[in-house]
Structures are given as C-alpha cells and as structure tokens.
Design a protein around this motif. Structure first.
Motif, PDB file in Angstrom:
ATOM      1  N   LYS A 142      78.214 -21.402  40.319  1.00  0.00           N
ATOM      2  CA  LYS A 142      77.738 -22.589  39.698  1.00  0.00           C
ATOM      3  C   LYS A 142      76.559 -23.565  40.499  1.00  0.00           C
ATOM      4  O   LYS A 142      77.127 -23.882  41.726  1.00  0.00           O
ATOM      5  N   ALA A 143      75.507 -23.912  39.687  1.00  0.00           N
ATOM      6  CA  ALA A 143      74.510 -24.629  40.394  1.00  0.00           C
ATOM      7  C   ALA A 143      75.116 -25.915  40.674  1.00  0.00           C
ATOM      8  O   ALA A 143      75.458 -26.500  39.548  1.00  0.00           O
ATOM      9  N   GLU A 144      74.888 -26.667  41.635  1.00  0.00           N
ATOM     10  CA  GLU A 144      75.103 -28.138  41.787  1.00  0.00           C
ATOM     11  C   GLU A 144      74.467 -28.621  42.989  1.00  0.00           C
ATOM     12  O   GLU A 144      73.551 -28.058  43.611  1.00  0.00           O
ATOM     13  N   THR A 145      74.407 -30.071  42.901  1.00  0.00           N
ATOM     14  CA  THR A 145      73.594 -30.934  43.820  1.00  0.00           C
ATOM     15  C   THR A 145      74.347 -31.373  44.839  1.00  0.00           C
ATOM     16  O   THR A 145      75.468 -31.800  45.108  1.00  0.00           O
ATOM     17  N   ARG A 146      73.816 -30.936  46.155  1.00  0.00           N
ATOM     18  CA  ARG A 146      74.605 -31.130  47.463  1.00  0.00           C
ATOM     19  C   ARG A 146      73.914 -32.224  47.979  1.00  0.00           C
ATOM     20  O   ARG A 146      72.572 -32.292  48.273  1.00  0.00           O
ATOM     21  N   VAL A 147      74.602 -33.602  48.127  1.00  0.00           N
ATOM     22  CA  VAL A 147      74.008 -34.660  48.934  1.00  0.00           C
ATOM     23  C   VAL A 147      74.385 -34.420  50.381  1.00  0.00           C
ATOM     24  O   VAL A 147      75.522 -34.403  50.809  1.00  0.00           O
ATOM     25  N   VAL A 148      73.257 -34.462  51.376  1.00  0.00           N
ATOM     26  CA  VAL A 148      73.561 -33.966  52.581  1.00  0.00           C
ATOM     27  C   VAL A 148      72.793 -34.914  53.433  1.00  0.00           C
ATOM     28  O   VAL A 148      71.530 -35.217  53.279  1.00  0.00           O
ATOM     29  N   MET A 149      73.241 -35.634  54.474  1.00  0.00           N
ATOM     30  CA  MET A 149      72.749 -36.380  55.635  1.00  0.00           C
ATOM     31  C   MET A 149      72.293 -35.400  56.888  1.00  0.00           C
ATOM     32  O   MET A 149      73.400 -34.925  57.197  1.00  0.00           O
TER      33      MET A 149
END
Ligand code: GAP
Length: 542
Positions: A426-433
């Motif tokens: 499933k496509a998802e948004t990854r928030v990454v620093m």
C-alpha cells in the motif's frame, strides 16, 4: 519522491512535527505561551546538546589554539557601557496608531498606494470635535470606504460614538514604510528601543542596582581576556570560545524560533596580531590567493587571511553536520553597512523555508572591544609579544553563531515527506528527518520482532545494553515493526536494529547471533553480526 508544497505549508508541517515529536514546544503553553520564548522537548534537548557539543569539540578539543570559558550571564553593568550596548544596542520601533501592534521600523516592507488624510472628526450629537490628524494607506484601486472605515475606528477609540470624518484629502505615495502593512493605519514615528533586558541586583531596585541579562556571550570573553591569557599559556594568535544563553527583548520575535528573546550563542573570539606587527616580523602580510580555504595558519597572516580562514572553517563545519554548501550563502557586508570599527563582516545564511537568513556572522572587529574595556576599566588589555618584542592590544576575528537558529536550520533541512510502499504493497507517506547521524537525537532504535517472545526480548535488551554506553539508543517493542521504523524515521534515527528469529538461531545456526541493520535513508536492511554492530555504527554517529 518529495511532495511539492509551498514554503508556508512546509514550515507549518515542520512546526507541527516539532511539537508532535517533542522537538520544540511553546514556552509556558499551559498559560497561553509567552511570545519569543521556546522550550525543547526530549528530542530537541538531545539535538541541541549534540549541536553545542560538536561546536565545542571542533572549536576547542580538536584545536590547540582555542580554550573555553563559561562566564556568568549577569555581569558588571559597566561591561555594557564599554561595549556600546547601553548607548546603541537598539532597534527602531513603531506602533500602529489603531491596534497598538508594535513593529520593527526597519522590517516593514515599502508600500505604494493612495494615502487618505483626515484633519480630525466631529460628533454633532455629542457636540464633540477632535483635531488630531490621521491617515490610512490603501492599495491603488481599493474603495475609499475602506480608508474611511479604518479612520472611523481610530476616532471611535478616542471616545467618539459617531465620528464624522473631517477634511479628507488623498495623495499618491510611493515606497513608504509609514503605514501598518496589515490594516493601512498610520504608524507612530520610529523610536529607539534598547533590546537589553534589565534587572536589579540585590535588595534595592534603584538606578545603582541595575544590571542586564547579557545580550551576547562575547563581552565576557573580552572582559576575561587577561585572566584566560595568564592561565592558559596561549600565545597570540589564539582564541577563547564560549557557548551559552543570551537575551534580547526583540520587538517582533518571529519565524518560529528564528528570532527569539532567549537563545543560545556559540561564539569564538580569535585574537590576532595587528597587521603592523606581522609586517614588522615577516616583511609583509600574506595576500589572499584564490578562492576557498587558505590552508594551515601561517605566521605572515594578517586579519584578511585570518578572516577568510574562519569563514571557510565555519562553512566546512556546517557541511560536516549536514548543511551542504548549496543550502548556505555567504553575504559580505558592504563597507557602508559595517560598524565603524569593523574591517569586514560575512554573514553565513541558510535557505530557510521563510527566506534566506543569517545563521552566523563572522566579523573582523579590529581591537575595538579590548580597547574599550581597557579604557573603561582602567586595566591594561595589552599583550606582550615576545617574538615581536613589543606590546599591543590584539585584534580579533569573531565567528558568532546561534545554537537555536542552527537547530531550526537543521530541522528544516532534514524534514522530508516521501511516497513509499508498505509491506502490504500500500502506498503511504513517510515523514523522515534526514539528520546527519552525528547530530541525530537518537542514534539507533533497537526492536525485538515480537514483544511476547522472551528469547527475542532478552536478546534485544542485550543489544541495547551493548550499544547504550556509547550512544543514545531507543528501545521499542510496541506495535508492528513497520510502525516502529516509521516512528524512528520521524525523529531522524539513522539506524534500526531488529532482533528476529534468525538472531536466536530458530532458522539454523548460520544466522544465529546476527540482526538486521536498517538504514533510515535507503530503508535497506543488511544482516550483520551483533559483535560487529558497534564497529559499524559508532564511527558514523560521532
Ligand atoms: N557578538 C556578536 C553578535 O552577537 P549577532 O549577529 O547579533 O552578533 C550572532 O548574533 C548570532 O546569534 C546570530 O547570527 C544568530 O545566529 C544568533 N542570534 C542573534 N539574535 C538572535 C535571536 N533573537 N534569536 C535567535 N538567535 C539569535
């Protein structure tokens, strides 16, 4: 792939993440906050500590020619008279005549339009007249009613129930900064406002007991120059570094923590020989040749080469902690912008989402500060140079950085949102620093695949305890492993170690004692031996 978002949206997301993940909170939030003051939560506290430690290490521990100082925040008030802060450390401020909102006069963008002038107002019913003039600026094409509405409000505030505006006239104006950009109302004339916070020392609140919270850390270094010189066996050229709190009663704190009223500075005063002394000793001072770093310090360097040296040293340092050169800009102040005693000043700017703004200033300040303290204290600030066989007041190069601004720059630089596909496709948004591992608040997450398998938990705790003495480790056994990775991505943890059934030998002896090591940026996982973990991770995080 990063999503295209506007700068404002990006900044809003960053501010929201800072709160959600414990980087930065509004100070005194439970009481509605206090403008210009901020607190660092668990992640922010680690990040800030890493910034200051790395600065301190690069400035003092890795150099032979710089020593440290940790001075008091409140110092003798004469220090601020000598430095010029009592007289001149002021910004011009203006107030909106309607809302009383305060602005820094030099931060108001020039506007053009039609100014509506009024001589006063009368209220026939109450038999009252006010002869106070007022004006409102409207952008060209806006209906006159808007100006009249603002003017009517102005006279209402002066006690009139039904003001009738008197003597309206209009004038086209260009590039004026005399009006509130938010409502068009006239502003007061600029007044100078000293930015130092005042307090009283001792039991009496009188002019004699006034003291100031330091507005910069630098002056303590000048005031203690002689003591440090006497005890540290340094010879000019050498530097004194200090990091610590500074306070400025900024008229208009803004852009999140960028301009705060309480912040931390990291300052170096690097004392050098006056050019005349170098010329006498070496025949001439070295000329700046070409671009870039001038290399190892040489005896024939005058202020110009030393200044360039520190600009390049500082940019290299920013690069080493993750701000690449293309995120930075150098601004060389023009001669007319320099303080009268300064020979040059370079600002290192960072491209924040809200604009390209100063992170650090590197000034060649001549011998102004030491001379001022010599004059005001009556104590000699001269240095006897044995090689040159003469006495002089050393000159100084001052790289002056802000820890909070740098933290904000690192957070803005690291923040990213990526479209990825989870384990179920499933496509998802990854928030990454994408923090450089050296400054990341947590260096490694340690995860037992399942929390209800005692062998996995035992092994994971062993791995945690193996790494913990050397770095900040976060142990997490709650939720699906993918969720745990995402939680660490959001705070920028560069490595994740997962202890699974292979680790405890359930799938044969070959993989026993190995774990998966996940890289935050590529999300790739490799199998490594537990005994190799420290050797792989440690050099990358320190
Ligand atoms: N001793 C020189 C000096 O204080 P400055 O340019 O006024 O120079 C140096 O300050 C650095 O301190 C700035 O480049 C910035 O990083 C930081 N700084 C200054 N005022 C600040 C504020 N109100 N909020 C956060 N950081 C600030």
């Amino acid at each position: 792939m990063s999503q295209p978002v506007t700068s404002n949206e990006r900044m809003e997301k960053i501010v929201s993440l800072c709160k959600r993940r414990g980087f930065i909170f509004q100070s005194s939030e439970v009481y509605g906050g206090i403008n210009g003051f901020w607190d660092y939560g668990p992640m922010g506290a680690e990040l800030k500590r890493n910034i200051k430690d790395l600065w301190w290490r690069s400035m003092t521990k890795l150099r032979e020619d710089v020593v440290g100082l940790e001075a008091s925040i409140i110092m003798h008030p004469s220090i601020w008279k000598a430095s010029g802060h009592v007289e001149t450390f002021a910004d011009p401020m203006v107030d909106c005549l309607l809302t009383k909102k305060r602005f820094r006069a030099d931060q108001i963008d020039a506007q053009s339009g039609i100014a509506y002038f009024y001589e006063g107002a009368s209220d026939d019913g109450a038999g009252k007249t006010i002869n106070e003039s007022f004006s409102v600026l409207l952008a060209a094409g806006k209906p006159p009613e808007s100006a009249r509405k603002v003017a009517t409000q102005f006279y209402r505030q002066r006690g009139m129930a039904e003001p009738i505006l008197q003597g309206e006239r209009t004038e086209k104006v260009e590039n004026t900064t005399r009006y509130n950009p938010e409502n068009g109302a006239l502003l007061t004339e600029p007044r100078q406002f000293n930015l130092m916070f005042k307090t009283y020392v001792g039991a009496t609140e009188s002019e004699d007991s006034v003291a100031y919270l330091r507005p910069e850390t630098a002056q303590a270094i000048f005031a203690q120059f002689k003591n440090v010189l006497d005890v540290s066996r340094q010879k000019v050229p050498f530097g004194i570094a200090q990091a610590g709190k500074a306070f400025r009663n900024e008229i208009n704190p803004r852009n999140f923590t960028f301009r705060s009223r309480e912040f931390e500075q990291m300052e170096l005063e690097f004392f050098i020989k006056p050019d005349e002394v170098v010329e006498k000793q070496c025949g001439a001072t070295a000329k700046l040749e070409g671009e870039g770093h001038p290399g190892e310090p040489q005896p024939n360097w005058g202020w110009e080469v030393w200044h360039k040296y520190w600009v390049e040293e500082r940019i290299n340092w920013y690069e080493s902690i993750g701000l690449s050169r293309d995120t930075l800009e150098e601004y060389w102040q023009k001669p007319e912008e320099l303080a009268h005693y300064a020979k040059a000043c370079v600002d290192i700017l960072f491209k924040f989402p809200f604009g390209t703004q100063e992170l650090e200033g590197i000034a060649a300040r001549g011998n102004f500060d030491l001379s001022q303290h010599q004059k005001h204290s009556g104590k000699s600030m001269e240095y006897f140079d044995q090689e040159a066989g003469e006495k002089y007041v050393p000159h100084v190069i001052e790289p002056s950085a802000g820890a909070d601004r740098l933290l904000l720059a690192l957070v803005c630089n690291a923040f990213d949102e990526e479209e990825v596909v989870d384990e179920k496709g499933k496509a998802e948004t990854r928030v990454v620093m994408h923090f450089n591992p050296k400054i990341a608040p947590i260096k490694v997450g340690v995860f037992p695949l399942l929390r209800n398998k005692p062998e996995l938990v035992k092994k994971a705790k062993e791995v945690r305890d193996l790494l913990r003495p050397y770095m900040n480790v976060f142990y997490d056994d709650a939720g699906a492993i993918g969720r745990r990775y995402r939680r660490q991505d959001e705070v920028g943890t560069p490595f994740g170690v997962t202890i699974d059934f292979d680790t405890i030998g359930e799938n044969g002896p070959e993989l026993e004692g190995t774990v998966t090591l996940r890289d935050r940026d590529s999300m790739k996982q490799e199998r490594v031996k537990i005994s190799d973990l420290l050797g792989i991770i440690l050099p990358q995080v320190q």
